[in-house]
Design an enzyme around this catalytic site. Structure first.
Site: not given
Ligand code: NDP
Length: 479
Positions: A247, A382, A281, A172
């Site tokens: 991550e 963040e 990130c 997803k």
């Molecule tokens: P989110 O945590 O909001 O979402 C990440 C993914 O999880 C999306 O596909 C989201 O879907 C999905 N998701 C949301 N809620 C749930 C749930 N309850 N159960 C399962 N899946 C869920 O992060 P963002 O998309 O806002 O991304 C930004 C974040 O990602 C930042 O904090 C950044 O630091 C982190 N990040 C970390 C990296 C690393 O390698 N450590 C690399 C890149 C980013 P949907 O968007 O449809 O809600």
């Protein structure tokens, strides 16, 4: 209008409910397509398809897996421009950056195609008594959930090792950036990936993502996203004893010592602060500058950042594009208000931008804040936007303490020409990744991930192949 469909069992279909979500172009704020608003029934269908395909894919010879994954890499290369345009339009990132990310997305598949051929397990001999060998079998059906900041780059980074190690995948992407994942489904199909081996279900995290995490037949979850979501996923998956790779977020320090290569540190700091609108990130959002060069470094940084052109992501020469979504845009602006309340002073930016002809888009000026301390929320939470905080420091001991003073520990950057200090500081930083005199230089074989609230587990190289396999030890008596 671009209408996306789920990819389940090798065919494209609407969500079972027929519901859809609007897809926005961040550059204009306009709706330009739709994605399926899937639910647990679509996830259940995807899991059923994956289970049906699992034994066949696990038994597929490594060379065949290599050929298919390599063909996917070639497919991405062949459609690089089309994919880059789509990514830029869907995410808001400048086109030149999207092109780079498409190169990396192909590399991810190529890298793990070869891993499928090279992966091996250990044997341990017990001095004439017995020999142990360790089998590494695919886990079965696994879930890959990726965020919106580097859409295809991170989606492929998870899917490729999961497939290379013989698993079937339910994947997803973020609801905000689904288009290149959908295009990937076409590439996978053309490359001859058997039906059901990769299933992509589009929709909201709270419904599709949650259903993947809760499904008892999904045996492992590889998740990249925010720390709050990661914590929630862990609370659901851990009692089911699922394997988890998380991550998560970062609040990365960028430490500039007096003796740095000044020019290189300036140019790289501009990138590590504002590349992809600061939505990486690994961006360094807390810049610590040693007192002796503080004033000089600050003035140059401000001058360089003022030169950054912000605007239409598709226009040549634009360095900073649009913020991915309206909710995220509002969140970042909220932090700018908070920064003022906390006593921060804006040296650049500090507000939204409304480029001519793109007034509906979500743009924020690259922002440098001075005057915050580690007691301020803008320095510990963040923000994930084009916002950095700069602070002076006196000694190495002091900056290590400041750098480590957040709940995060993903990445750090150190600028110094003193070799011994570089090793000492790298060793002392609470961080999964440390770059010395560089940033974002990635060797795909190295472990990637964070400590503290930045995550659990590591991706990259054999780490990912080990995550996506279960070791089984067989002990054979020699007596
Ligand atoms: P989110 O945590 O909001 O979402 C990440 C993914 O999880 C999306 O596909 C989201 O879907 C999905 N998701 C949301 N809620 C749930 C749930 N309850 N159960 C399962 N899946 C869920 O992060 P963002 O998309 O806002 O991304 C930004 C974040 O990602 C930042 O904090 C950044 O630091 C982190 N990040 C970390 C990296 C690393 O390698 N450590 C690399 C890149 C980013 P949907 O968007 O449809 O809600």
């Amino acid at each position: 209008m671009l209408v996306l469909q789920n990819f389940i069992d090798g065919v494209w279909r609407d969500a079972n409910s027929r519901k859809t979500l609007e897809n926005f172009n961040p550059a204009t704020g306009a709706v330009y397509g739709s994605i399926p608003d899937s639910d647990s029934s679509d996830v259940a269908d995807a899991v059923a398809a994956a289970m049906k395909a699992q034994l066949g894919w696990a038994a597929t010879p490594a060379e065949q897996k290599f050929l298919i994954l390599n063909k996917i890499a070639e497919g991405i290369d062949a459609k690089r421009e089309e994919l880059a345009m789509a990514e830029s339009m869907d995410q808001g990132k400048p086109l030149w950056l999207a092109r780079n990310e498409m190169i990396r997305s192909a590399q991810n598949f190529r890298f793990y195609a070869t891993a499928a051929m090279q992966f091996a397990s250990e044997s341990h001999s017990m001095e004439g008594k017995a020999i142990n060998y360790t089998l590494r079998s695919p886990i079965g059906v696994v879930g890959c959930i990726s965020p919106w900041n580097l859409p295809l780059y991170l989606f492929s980074w998870k899917i490729a090792p999961a497939l290379a190690s013989g698993n079937c995948v339910i994947a997803k992407p973020s609801e905000f950036t689904s288009v290149t994942a959908w295009m990937l489904s076409q590439i996978c199909s053309e490359a001859g990936l058997p039906h059901g081996v990769l299933n992509i279900v589009f929709g909201l995290g709270g419904s599709v993502g949650a259903a993947m995490v809760e499904h008892p037949k999904v045996k492992a979850i590889s998740f990249t996203g925010g720390t709050v979501t990661g914590r929630h996923i862990a609370s659901v998956a851990a009692p089911m004893f699922k394997k988890l790779s998380l991550e998560l977020g970062g609040k990365n320090p960028n430490i500039v010592f007096d003796d740095c290569d000044f020019e290189k540190a300036i140019q790289t700091t501009v990138n590590s602060s504002f590349m992809n609108q600061g939505e990486i990130c690994l961006c360094g959002s807390r810049v610590f500058i040693q007192r002796g060069i503080y004033q000089q470094f600050k003035e140059r940084l401000v001058a360089e950042v003022r030169k950054l052109s912000v605007g239409n992501p598709l226009q040549e020469g634009v360095r900073v594009g649009a913020i991915v979504s309206e909710p995220h845009y509002k969140k970042v602006l909220g932090y700018l208000t908070l920064a003022s309340e906390e006593g921060g002073v804006f040296l650049t930016g500090g507000k939204a931008l409304h480029p001519e002809g793109l007034e509906g888009g979500w743009y924020i000026e690259p922002t440098i804040i001075e005057g915050l301390t580690m007691a301020n929320r803008c320095n510990t939470e963040e923000i994930f936007g084009p916002v950095i905080s700069i602070m002076p420091f006196e000694t190495e001991e002091e900056v290590i303490e400041l750098a480590n003073a957040t709940e995060y520990g993903l990445a750090a950057t150190v600028w110094t020409t003193d070799l011994t200090r570089a090793h000492r500081v790298a060793n002392a930083l609470e961080s999964g990744i440390v770059w010395v005199n560089c940033w974002l230089l990635r060797d795909l074989r190295t472990p990637f991930g964070g400590v503290k609230n930045s995550g659990v587990g590591r991706e990259g190289g054999w780490e990912a192949m080990r995550f996506f396999t279960e070791p089984k030890n067989v002990c054979i008596s020699l007596q």
